[in-house]
Design a protein around this motif. Sequence first.
Motif, mmCIF file in Angstrom:
data_model
loop_
_atom_site.group_PDB
_atom_site.id
_atom_site.type_symbol
_atom_site.label_atom_id
_atom_site.label_comp_id
_atom_site.label_asym_id
_atom_site.label_seq_id
_atom_site.Cartn_x
_atom_site.Cartn_y
_atom_site.Cartn_z
ATOM 1 N N LEU A 143 25.711 1.593 15.085
ATOM 2 C CA LEU A 143 24.964 1.258 13.878
ATOM 3 C C LEU A 143 25.967 0.956 12.771
ATOM 4 O O LEU A 143 26.888 1.748 12.518
ATOM 5 C CB LEU A 143 24.060 2.427 13.474
ATOM 6 N N LYS A 144 25.780 -0.186 12.102
ATOM 7 C CA LYS A 144 26.801 -0.670 11.169
ATOM 8 C C LYS A 144 26.271 -0.709 9.738
ATOM 9 O O LYS A 144 25.102 -1.004 9.491
ATOM 10 C CB LYS A 144 27.260 -2.063 11.591
ATOM 11 N N PRO B 60 19.664 -0.642 14.207
ATOM 12 C CA PRO B 60 20.218 -1.146 15.468
ATOM 13 C C PRO B 60 20.125 -2.665 15.585
ATOM 14 O O PRO B 60 19.133 -3.270 15.155
ATOM 15 C CB PRO B 60 19.354 -0.460 16.530
ATOM 16 N N ASP B 61 21.146 -3.264 16.167
ATOM 17 C CA ASP B 61 21.148 -4.684 16.517
ATOM 18 C C ASP B 61 20.430 -4.814 17.860
ATOM 19 O O ASP B 61 20.961 -4.432 18.904
ATOM 20 C CB ASP B 61 22.596 -5.184 16.614
ATOM 21 N N LEU B 62 19.228 -5.332 17.836
ATOM 22 C CA LEU B 62 18.419 -5.356 19.055
ATOM 23 C C LEU B 62 18.941 -6.352 20.082
ATOM 24 O O LEU B 62 18.740 -6.155 21.284
ATOM 25 C CB LEU B 62 16.965 -5.647 18.695
ATOM 26 N N ASN B 63 19.626 -7.387 19.640
ATOM 27 C CA ASN B 63 20.266 -8.293 20.603
ATOM 28 C C ASN B 63 21.376 -7.567 21.358
ATOM 29 O O ASN B 63 21.554 -7.768 22.572
ATOM 30 C CB ASN B 63 20.818 -9.526 19.887
ATOM 31 N N GLU B 64 22.106 -6.725 20.644
ATOM 32 C CA GLU B 64 23.148 -5.934 21.294
ATOM 33 C C GLU B 64 22.531 -4.932 22.269
ATOM 34 O O GLU B 64 23.066 -4.694 23.363
ATOM 35 C CB GLU B 64 23.988 -5.198 20.244
ATOM 36 N N GLU C 9 26.873 -2.831 7.420
ATOM 37 C CA GLU C 9 26.425 -4.154 6.984
ATOM 38 C C GLU C 9 25.013 -4.481 7.455
ATOM 39 O O GLU C 9 24.388 -5.427 6.959
ATOM 40 C CB GLU C 9 27.402 -5.237 7.439
ATOM 41 N N ASN C 10 24.511 -3.712 8.405
ATOM 42 C CA ASN C 10 23.128 -3.897 8.866
ATOM 43 C C ASN C 10 22.262 -2.713 8.443
ATOM 44 O O ASN C 10 21.231 -2.429 9.056
ATOM 45 C CB ASN C 10 23.100 -4.032 10.398
#
Length: 374
Positions: A133-134, A141-145, A136-137
């Motif tokens: 979890l970043k 969660p980045d769901l593509n990742e 900048e987001n």
Amino acid sequence: MNIAPFAVEEWMNAWEEGALYNIAETCVDSISLTELATLIGEAPDVFAKGLMEQRMTYGHIVGAPDFKEGIASLYKTVTPKDIVPTHGAAGANHHVFLSLINPGDHVISVAPTYQQLYAIPASLGAKVDILRLKKENDYLPDLNELRKLMTPQTKMICLNNPNNPTGALMDEGILEEIVAIARENNAWVLCDEVYRHLSQSDEWCPSIADMYEKGISVSSMSKVFSLAGLRLGWIASRDTDVIANCLRHRDYNLISCGLLDEYIAGKALAHKDVLLARSRRIVRENLDILDAWVASETHVSYVKPKAGTTALVQYDIAIPSYDLCEAMYKKTGAFVTPGDCFDEPYSFRIGYAYGTETLKKGLAAISEYFATIK
């Protein structure tokens, strides 16, 4: 079984008792039994008499009915039969992994988060991949990742919502997408929801146990209800295989929870709205205090929490977080948790719900320490 040191708990164990300003604590300001009795409208002597009259048996092996009914009322579709009481949420997480995860299974966990969610399955021989979890987001969660990490062998996705340490909150839309990804692989989704209902707005906080037939919710009486001394948590799932497996393992390592603990928790949950109103008032008022401090303190920044009791605060001083937090503790008495406990360097976690005056004085002490650094 080899397991990694539990960084947060080892830090807390080493320093908490001597802290002058404990703003590492993550529970909403704890209450006494006298305060609980007053909050629920019961005379303290009547409350005490009820406790004294309990016969000291094992109690209800699978959980006191009043307690389990109170837990079920925190969900939309969960019933008492879908609930397994445990020793705290820590016990619940451990119990889920021990009951469901085998060597060679594939597990995906978000991070930063409570270390149990990735360290325990790894210790059991699972292959664990981290979904980072970043900032900048906004620590969502980045769901593509997530899709890229999924494999045919993925058995479980581990979430923490609201998130500890960042206070990020996944909304229903994000959770629905995660459910769809998990369902494609017939994977469980375990969500540690110990801060659920402590949002900064009044909308209903969805639970993974309501949203997904293979969803597993873990929570406790500690954070939201200010009753950590009960050491009571639970597993909630509509998946009958999950409940059966957890109960089977429970016969070996738990048998039952404390009778007095469940008696008190049942009374508290019967008046959950009163306790929730108190807790929400505290977290909302105290987050305003923290937010004003962050805005005024030139050395720090953060993503403002959406829910929970914790914030991950970054600083611009070139001192590793363990060193900074220890030096600050010894110089001022301000106690926070190093970001490196979560693999988040040059940051620290603040718990902002454990007493308003302590928070104010603790933040002032941090500023005092920063002012001494050249």
